[in-house]
Write an enzyme that holds these catalytic residues in place. Structure first.
Site, PDB file in Angstrom:
ATOM      1  N   GLU A 158      10.533  -8.196   7.791  1.00 21.39           N
ATOM      2  CA  GLU A 158      11.589  -7.332   8.344  1.00 21.39           C
ATOM      3  C   GLU A 158      11.048  -6.009   8.879  1.00 21.39           C
ATOM      4  OE1 GLU A 158      11.010  -7.957   5.238  1.00 21.39           O
ATOM      5  OE2 GLU A 158      11.129  -6.098   4.090  1.00 21.39           O
ATOM      6  N   CYS A 212       9.255 -10.539  -1.087  1.00 19.02           N
ATOM      7  CA  CYS A 212       8.598  -9.677  -2.064  1.00 19.02           C
ATOM      8  C   CYS A 212       9.398  -9.595  -3.369  1.00 19.02           C
ATOM      9  CB  CYS A 212       8.298  -8.319  -1.448  1.00 19.02           C
ATOM     10  SG  CYS A 212       6.951  -7.489  -2.289  1.00 19.02           S
ATOM     11  N   HIS A 232       6.640  -8.921   4.006  1.00 18.71           N
ATOM     12  CA  HIS A 232       7.845  -8.264   4.531  1.00 18.71           C
ATOM     13  C   HIS A 232       7.987  -8.454   6.048  1.00 18.71           C
ATOM     14  CE1 HIS A 232       8.863  -5.688   1.008  1.00 18.71           C
ATOM     15  NE2 HIS A 232       7.580  -5.797   0.754  1.00 18.71           N
TER      16      HIS A 232
HETATM   17  N1  GLN Z   1       6.202  -4.765  -7.015  1.00 18.92           N
HETATM   18  C1  GLN Z   1       7.601  -4.938  -6.728  1.00 18.92           C
HETATM   19  C2  GLN Z   1       8.317  -5.646  -7.852  1.00 18.92           C
HETATM   20  O1  GLN Z   1       7.754  -6.033  -8.805  1.00 18.92           O
HETATM   21  C3  GLN Z   1       7.831  -5.683  -5.434  1.00 18.92           C
HETATM   22  C4  GLN Z   1       7.359  -4.855  -4.271  1.00 18.92           C
HETATM   23  C5  GLN Z   1       8.100  -5.094  -3.000  1.00 18.92           C
HETATM   24  O2  GLN Z   1       9.165  -5.697  -2.958  1.00 18.92           O
HETATM   25  N2  GLN Z   1       7.567  -4.568  -1.934  1.00 18.92           N
HETATM   26  O3  GLN Z   1       9.485  -5.832  -7.787  1.00 18.92           O
END
Ligand code: GLN
Length: 206
Positions: A187, A83, A185
């Site tokens: 994890e 992410c 994610h």
């Molecule tokens: N929207 C977040 C960002 O731009 C990422 C979201 C996340 O890691 N769950 O960093």
């Protein structure tokens, strides 16, 4: 390295650090938090967790980790970003803030917060290339204000695309050399297969 347990750092400035440390430790590695350049120098691979990429970017610079981490990844340190971590590993970023920088390492363009307001968070099942048995037993992927990969360079392998819904076809997992990234994610689901894949990448490199 085949003869010892790999030590894998988790960048511990912001985000879901504990979950990654636990998942790595359950996957046959020693997971350790990394906050300082001396700690970075000790690890065989690095995980960049989800969180907020703009905040992690600022903290990387405040903790004098931005340049050492960028150099280590450019030099071949295996890395896995989930992410926000995927955003930080992208060479090119769409939808970032004006001063936002990335570490780079993956020849991809990532779009931040790509899935839109209505679907800030969603879950779906994915087949992920390289993940054991995922055709029979798909990976349950959790997306939280996630990015997607808008463009991949020639050396990048697409590992997974969203299969159904309004974002069908969007790329959400990639690998280039020893750098792995997912929009989702793993994890937080208890499915260790992506962490095992990364532990294997780190082990094979050593
Ligand atoms: N929207 C977040 C960002 O731009 C990422 C979201 C996340 O890691 N769950 O960093």
């Amino acid at each position: 390295m085949a003869d010892r347990t790999p030590v894998i750092g988790v960048l511990a400035l912001q985000g879901d650090v504990r979950e990654h440390v636990a998942a790595l430790t359950a996957s046959g590695a020693v997971g350790v938090p990394v906050r300082r350049p001396v700690e970075l120098a000790e690890v065989d691979g690095i995980v960049i967790p989800g969180g907020e990429s703009t905040t992690i970017d600022k903290l990387l610079r405040a903790f004098d980790l931005f340049d050492p981490l960028r150099a280590a990844i450019a030099d071949g340190l295996p890395a896995y970003g989930s992410c926000a971590g995927m955003i930080l590993l992208a060479d090119r970023l769409a939808g970032g803030t004006a001063d936002q920088q990335t570490l780079g390492g993956l020849d991809i363009t990532v779009r931040r917060n790509a899935f839109g307001r209505q679907v800030d968070s969603f879950e779906t099942d994915l087949v992920v290339d390289g993940v054991v048995d995922s055709a029979e037993r798909p990976v349950h992927a959790v997306f939280i204000r996630a990015p997607w990969v808008e463009e991949v360079g020639p050396g990048v392998r697409t590992l997974a695309r969203v299969e159904v819904g309004h974002a069908a076809g969007r790329i959400v997992a990639v690998r280039e050399r020893d750098v792995l990234a997912t929009s989702f994610h793993p994890e937080i689901t208890g499915d260790l297969r992506l962490h095992r894949l990364f532990v294997q990448i780190v082990t094979e490199r050593g």
